[in-house]
Design an enzyme around this catalytic site. Structure first.
Site, PDB file in Angstrom:
ATOM      1  CD  GLU A  88      -1.751  -2.404   1.360  1.00 34.49           C
ATOM      2  OE1 GLU A  88      -0.608  -2.658   1.801  1.00 34.49           O
ATOM      3  OE2 GLU A  88      -2.592  -3.305   1.119  1.00 34.49           O
ATOM      4  CG  HIS A 101     -11.966  -7.755   5.680  1.00 36.25           C
ATOM      5  ND1 HIS A 101     -11.291  -8.660   6.454  1.00 36.25           N
ATOM      6  CD2 HIS A 101     -11.340  -7.759   4.482  1.00 36.25           C
ATOM      7  CE1 HIS A 101     -10.305  -9.201   5.756  1.00 36.25           C
ATOM      8  NE2 HIS A 101     -10.309  -8.667   4.554  1.00 36.25           N
TER       9      HIS A 101
END
Ligand SMILES: Cc1ncc(C[n+]2csc(CCOP(=O)(O)OP(=O)(O)O)c2C)c(N)n1
Length: 806
Positions: A538, A605
């Protein structure tokens, strides 16, 4: 200072060679003089902190010879000599930054906002429009976090690959690229190669095969911690050996050279950069035996930790001759000393190119020049403030504040702080009168000027600010309902058709069109260059986006889940969010970060750490759409703007049915304007993102119970409610509840402050201004976990009922 010559493309004459070598020498010694004087200026109290490029001059001069207009640098605080050499910094400007001269003409890198050694060129004109980046050497703006320059370096290099290989960009974009022939030059200290950002970038560059030329200035130390504690095998080039490109592999070319060896440095850079530029193969140039004559910085002295260490003097084959204390070794291997020796011994065609006397004269001139530059910078810095001091002294004396005036008069070298502080203290006890009014006006005027000096350009101030994008309402020509993901996909397809500079990349973005199929089929349609997969990394996905946006492309960097934004939050906060501000509008980075978050299933999540995000990325627009139509409208707005932005799609919205808009790629959602989705009279409920849908359901139940709620979708958190629509509602309902799924006191506290304090909502309340949030712990797994971790419909209903009864 004269710019050094770029690499000779044709044979040069002996005279030209001599001239070039002596110019290089002059640059090295002038830069050294600046460093020496700089340290004294700090220790003498005229500047706060100093960090210098002494010991690294020669390598930088040699690197600069290969740097062409259109190339980019992403480096760190040691690179002053390089910046002088490419002609983008004068010694006077360097001193101006040391003094924090808050004027872009004095310090073009940061207008006094960054500490010294933080360099940048100016990519934009005074209207915030791109200049011709191919007509100038370019440096991205430095930041202090070690290795923080690495992720964006990858993007700066990747832009060349995109410009070279995308057929649609071969004409019309000449101010950004010449068919991708630009190299991105990185620099880093050896100790900072310990950072994860370094390794992630090197790996990604090896995979992507982009023209990235990474130089490591290896002086063996990271402040007081030596290489033995930093680097496997004590050598970054040895440690990186597995990354080396082989005949039919990807990877990097790795070169080794020495920081004092002029001839070898020149040969190395010439070969490394030529190949990097032509073949788009990244390279690493490990520059060893670099010294640090004055130690790390003005904070502390290196004798404390280096006086017990020694190093070897070696012959030219590397055989050890004599072990000497390290600080003695520094003197022997000082690059300027060695360069001088080399010049004296260099006899092309049998005769020396310069005598000792000539070199003495160059050194003497360097001293004079550096001192003159320092004096000029100090005078320019002080003159402005002296003028302001005089005005304030006159007014303070006029109103009888003699004690404060004399304190200000006695300040040796006052800054703006001292002047303004004296004026404001004077006002506290000033009698009414004309002079007091003048002093008050003076303070007001200077406060505005100082906001401009220190606080402007957090967001775009150009005509392309997202706040100026025209609102185009969404249109529907049928009642067709589709999965939310189709709206995202077809809207992006329309944008890709409109804007050739647009590209997107991320984990699973390419082949499968992202894990939620929002980009389904896009790679097939627009090619691998524009819709691509990346490794799981990322920090450098963000860096790709930052670097490419700095070079004029329009990247959409995809972070697979909001929870993983943490891996790149450092870069978002330190780098992306501050680009415009830290250059005072000299550069912009119109990157869109696309991610998805809020509730789904699983601890990692379903997070919604919005408070953490908005408090760390002031300078970035933060959009929290409640559905995919809103998200698409936000993308349509952002692509027309030059602000950096983060858009968080609702993870649970891709399969929800929504009406398919007819004007995909055209309708826009305004930034900073909430939407009143449901009108009501009993309570104002403000929410956003996935929680908004929960709130909407709760409002139905409450309506059945006879409670009328005005439901507002915040839509964007940065900026939030520019027209103060929320307080208008509170004025009517006299009750306020903010609901989100962040931790208690997260983004909900921010929204409450905005409505109560900034908008003055406290005046209209008949009940406690309240928030309803997720629990402090992470969201537990499964539907039950969600129910007991995040606000449910029942939670909202009960909370509203309680407030209405209050
Ligand atoms: C992320 C981060 N951690 C720590 C620091 C403090 N710091 C500044 S410079 C430095 C040492 C860097 O050494 P090196 O990379 O070898 O560069 P040099 O200064 O020796 O040229 C450290 C630890 C920082 N700026 N950023």
């Amino acid at each position: 200072m004269a710019r050094t010559k770029t690499a000779p493309e044709a044979e040069i004459t002996l005279d030209e060679l001599k001239e070039e070598i002596l110019r290089d020498y002059a640059l090295c010694v002038t830069s050294r003089e600046a460093s020496l004087i700089g340290r004294k200026e700090v220790l003498g109290g005229k500047a706060k902190f100093g960090i210098f490029g002494d010991g690294k001059e020669l390598a930088q001069v040699c690197m600069a010879k290969q740097f062409r207009n259109g190339d980019w640098r992403s480096g760190y605080y040691r690179d002053m000599t390089f910046m002088f050499a490419i002609g983008e910094l004068t010694v006077q400007q360097w001193f101006a930054q040391l003094y924090a001269h808050a004027d872009v003409n004095a310090d073009p890198s940061s207008a006094g906002r960054s500490m010294n050694g933080h360099f940048a060129t100016r990519s934009l004109d005074e209207h915030g429009e791109w200049k011709d980046l191919m007509a100038q050497p370019n440096s991205s703006p430095d930041i202090s976090p070690t290795a923080g320059q690495m992720p964006r370096l990858l993007g700066l290099a990747q832009a060349s690959k995109v410009f070279r290989n995308n057929p649609a960009l071969q004409s019309g974009y000449e101010r950004f690229s010449d068919h991708g022939n630009e190299v991105a030059f990185g620099t880093i200290g050896d100790a900072s190669t310990s950072e994860g950002h370094f390794w992630e970038t090197i790996n990604a560059a090896g995979v992507l095969q982009v023209p990235m030329a990474m130089s490591v200035w290896d002086d063996g130390w990271g402040i007081s911690v030596s290489k033995a504690y930093q680097t496997t095998k004590n050598s970054i080039s040895k440690a990186l050996a597995g990354f080396e490109k082989e005949e039919n592999s990807n990877g990097l070319r790795i070169y080794k050279t020495k920081g004092w060896d002029y001839a070898h440095l020149n040969r190395t850079y010439e070969e490394a950069i030529a190949r990097c530029r032509e073949e788009h193969v990244p390279c690493l140039i490990h520059v060893e035996e670099v010294t640090q004559p004055q130690g790390h910085s003005t904070s502390g002295s290196h004798e404390r930790y280096k006086s017990t260490v020694s190093d070897w003097i070696r012959d030219k084959d590397g055989t050890p001759l004599e072990e000497v204390p390290l600080l003695e070794w520094y003197k022997v291997y000082d690059c300027n000393v060695k360069f001088r020796e080399w010049i004296v011994n260099f006899k092309p065609g049998g005769s020396s190119i310069a005598s000792a006397e000539e070199l003495d004269a160059i050194e003497a001139k360097a001293k004079t020049d550096a001192r003159a530059a320092q004096k000029a910078a100090w005078k320019a810095f002080q003159d402005e403030i002296k003028g302001e001091r005089l005005e304030v002294l006159g007014l303070l004396e006029g109103i009888g504040s003699e004690a404060i005036a004399s304190e200000l008069r006695n300040e040796q070298s006052p800054g703006r702080k001292e002047v303004l502080s004296a004026a404001r203290r004077g006002l506290l006890t000033a009698p009414a009168g004309v002079l007091t009014d003048q002093l008050r006006e003076w303070v007001q005027r200077e406060t505005e000027r100082n906001h401009e000096r220190y606080g402007s350009h957090l967001y775009s101030q150009s005509a392309k600010s997202c706040l100026n994008v025209r609102e185009v309402p969404v249109e529907y020509t049928s009642d067709e309902q589709v999965d939310g993901r189709i709206i995202i996909r077809d809207n992006f397809a329309a944008l890709f058709e409109q804007e050739p500079l647009l590209l997107t990349f991320g984990e699973d973005t390419g082949k499968i069109g992202d894990v939620n199929q929002g980009m389904e089929g896009m790679q097939g349609r627009f090619g691998e260059l524009r819709v691509s997969d990346t490794g799981i990394r990322e920090a450098t996905i963000l860096g790709q986006g930052i670097g490419m946006a700095l070079r004029g492309l329009r990247p959409v960097a995809e972070i697979q889940y909001l929870d993983y934004l943490l891996y790149c939050l450092q870069g978002m906060s330190d780098d992306l969010a501050t680009v415009q501000w830290r250059t005072k509008g000299g550069q912009k980075c119109p990157l869109i970060i696309r991610t998805r978050g809020h509730r789904l299933e699983g601890v990692w999540h379903s997070g919604s750490p919005m408070g953490m995000i908005i408090n760390s990325v002031r300078g970035v627009v933060v959009c929290v759409p409640r559905n995919m139509q809103q998200a698409a409208g936000m993308y349509n707005t952002l692509i027309q703007s030059d602000d950096a932005a983060l858009v968080i799609e609702c993870l649970n919205g891709y399969r929800s049915k929504e009406r398919l808009p007819a004007n995909l790629g055209e309708f826009t959602v305004p930034i900073g304007i909430p939407e009143v989705v449901r009108e009501g009279t009993d309570l104002t409920l403000v929410s956003y993102g996935s929680t908004f849908t929960v709130c909407a359901k709760a409002c139905d139940t409450l309506a059945e119970l006879g409670i009328s709620v005005e439901l507002i979708d915040a839509r964007t958190l940065l900026p939030f409610d520019r027209t103060h629509r929320c307080v208008e509602s509170v004025r009517k309902t006299n009750r306020l509840l903010v609901v989100d799924e962040d931790v208690p006191g997260g983004a909900s506290a921010y929204l409450l402050r905005e409505i109560l304090e900034v908008q003055g909502g406290y005046r209209y309340l008949d009940a406690t201004p309240s928030t309803l949030t997720a629990k402090a712990h992470r969201p537990a797994y499964g539907s039950d976990g969600d129910y007991f971790s995040k606000p449910s419909v029942e939670d909202v209903v009960e909370k509203v009922m309680g407030l209405v009864k209050e």
